[in-house]
Scaffold this active site. Structure first.
Site, mmCIF file in Angstrom:
data_model
loop_
_atom_site.group_PDB
_atom_site.id
_atom_site.type_symbol
_atom_site.label_atom_id
_atom_site.label_comp_id
_atom_site.label_asym_id
_atom_site.label_seq_id
_atom_site.Cartn_x
_atom_site.Cartn_y
_atom_site.Cartn_z
ATOM 1 N N TYR A 1 -13.575 -2.468 11.049
ATOM 2 C CA TYR A 1 -12.212 -1.963 10.854
ATOM 3 C C TYR A 1 -11.390 -2.117 12.133
ATOM 4 O O TYR A 1 -10.263 -2.632 12.108
ATOM 5 C CB TYR A 1 -12.274 -0.499 10.434
ATOM 6 C CG TYR A 1 -10.932 0.200 10.392
ATOM 7 C CD1 TYR A 1 -10.030 -0.033 9.357
ATOM 8 C CD2 TYR A 1 -10.558 1.096 11.402
ATOM 9 C CE1 TYR A 1 -8.796 0.606 9.322
ATOM 10 C CE2 TYR A 1 -9.336 1.731 11.369
ATOM 11 C CZ TYR A 1 -8.458 1.489 10.337
ATOM 12 O OH TYR A 1 -7.231 2.117 10.308
ATOM 13 N N GLY B 1 0.822 -1.206 0.000
ATOM 14 C CA GLY B 1 0.000 0.000 0.000
ATOM 15 C C GLY B 1 0.852 1.250 0.000
ATOM 16 O O GLY B 1 0.633 2.161 0.801
ATOM 17 N N GLY B 2 1.811 1.310 -0.912
ATOM 18 C CA GLY B 2 2.796 2.390 -0.895
ATOM 19 C C GLY B 2 2.562 3.482 -1.915
ATOM 20 O O GLY B 2 3.487 4.238 -2.215
ATOM 21 N N THR B 3 1.346 3.600 -2.451
ATOM 22 C CA THR B 3 1.123 4.559 -3.529
ATOM 23 C C THR B 3 0.594 5.912 -3.063
ATOM 24 O O THR B 3 0.522 6.852 -3.856
ATOM 25 C CB THR B 3 0.144 3.993 -4.575
ATOM 26 O OG1 THR B 3 -1.119 3.710 -3.945
ATOM 27 C CG2 THR B 3 0.703 2.717 -5.203
ATOM 28 N N SER B 4 0.202 6.034 -1.806
ATOM 29 C CA SER B 4 -0.310 7.314 -1.313
ATOM 30 C C SER B 4 -0.192 7.369 0.202
ATOM 31 O O SER B 4 0.113 6.370 0.851
ATOM 32 C CB SER B 4 -1.777 7.516 -1.725
ATOM 33 O OG SER B 4 -2.620 6.587 -1.067
ATOM 34 N N GLY B 5 -0.433 8.557 0.755
ATOM 35 C CA GLY B 5 -0.526 8.720 2.199
ATOM 36 C C GLY B 5 0.704 8.270 2.961
ATOM 37 O O GLY B 5 1.847 8.549 2.580
ATOM 38 N N ILE B 6 0.478 7.539 4.040
ATOM 39 C CA ILE B 6 1.548 7.094 4.928
ATOM 40 C C ILE B 6 2.525 6.172 4.196
ATOM 41 O O ILE B 6 3.737 6.273 4.359
ATOM 42 C CB ILE B 6 0.961 6.396 6.166
ATOM 43 C CG1 ILE B 6 0.160 7.393 7.014
ATOM 44 C CG2 ILE B 6 2.078 5.762 7.014
ATOM 45 C CD1 ILE B 6 -0.663 6.737 8.109
ATOM 46 N N GLY B 7 2.007 5.267 3.374
ATOM 47 C CA GLY B 7 2.876 4.327 2.660
ATOM 48 C C GLY B 7 3.817 5.022 1.704
ATOM 49 O O GLY B 7 5.010 4.697 1.645
#
Length: 248
Positions: free
Chosen positions: A149, A13-19
């Site tokens: 969640y 999940g490295g395409t936006s935000g924290i990642g």
């Protein structure tokens, strides 16, 4: 800056935000970095932004793809020193609006997929190695609409403890990194109706004692610590960056 020099690090999940920000900080600290994402366009956009990064398309909730991901990584790298499981489904619904398919999809992405990714990567994980599991302060509080969640994140944080007990003889330590309310694009992907989303945002803001949300950079810096040898004595634990929410 070389706290991660010579290390090979995978961020899901490295395409936006924290990642995405964590990938940027890992690279700045000297690591060779691979990121995953479901969307090819988003992956390519992240690659252009980051520069020297290995892009691997993968659906975090598809168990077969976790095994393929491990094989792909092994074909590029001699070992894996850092695994940061950051991909997640942040869907929030009132209890009565959940159906079995949506429930299962969230659990596949947030809990089942990570478990089988770790299993698939075992032959590649180095000694020593650091696994970072992205938890959430929601696992500790009773935030309305976070039901499924929060349960998935509580399960993931439990894995950090139990897998540490199982894997530390191999030099693999597992820890949780739990954000509190953070300004990321995920806030717009909760799956809520507009009115419910606004109510949740207002409630989240009221929860944070220091009066603001966290930033991806603050979480990324914490991930650098957990990935580095500086945290070698931290095993089966949780680093909570939540602006004081857990203390309420």
């Amino acid at each position: 800056m070389s706290r991660l020099k010579g290390k090979y690090a995978l961020i899901t999940g490295g395409t936006s935000g924290i990642g995405l920000e964590t990938a940027r900080q890992f690279i700045a600290e000297g690591a060779a970095v691979a990121i995953t994402g479901r969307n090819q366009n988003s992956l390519e956009a992240a690659g252009k932004e980051l520069g020297n990064v290995l892009l691997l398309r993968s659906d975090a909730g598809d168990i077969g793809q976790q095994r393929v991901l491990a094989q792909q990584l092994a074909s590029h790298w001699p070992r894996l020193d850092v695994l940061y499981i950051n991909a997640g489904d942040v869907t929030h619904h009132p209890l009565q609006e959940w159906d079995e398919q949506s429930y299962q999809r969230l659990m596949d992405i947030n809990l089942k997929g990570p478990f089988f990714l770790i299993q698939s990567l075992l032959p590649l994980l180095a000694n020593p190695a650091s696994i970072i599991l992205c938890g959430s302060v929601s696992a500790h509080i009773g935030l309305p609409l976070s039901n499924v969640y929060a349960a998935s994140k509580a399960g993931l944080l439990s894995l950090a403890r139990t897998l540490s007990g199982e894997l530390h003889p191999r030099g693999i330590r597992v820890n949780g990194l739990s954000p509190g309310p953070t300004e990321t694009p995920a806030l717009g992907k909760l799956g809520l109706k507009d009115a419910d989303e606004q109510l949740l945002r207002d409630e989240i803001r009221q929860l944070v004692p220091i009066g603001r949300m966290g930033t991806p950079l603050e979480l990324a810096k914490a991930a650098v610590f957990l990935a580095s040898d500086e945290s070698a004595f931290m095993v089966g634990s949780e680093l909570l960056l939540d602006g004081g929410v857990r203390n309420l």
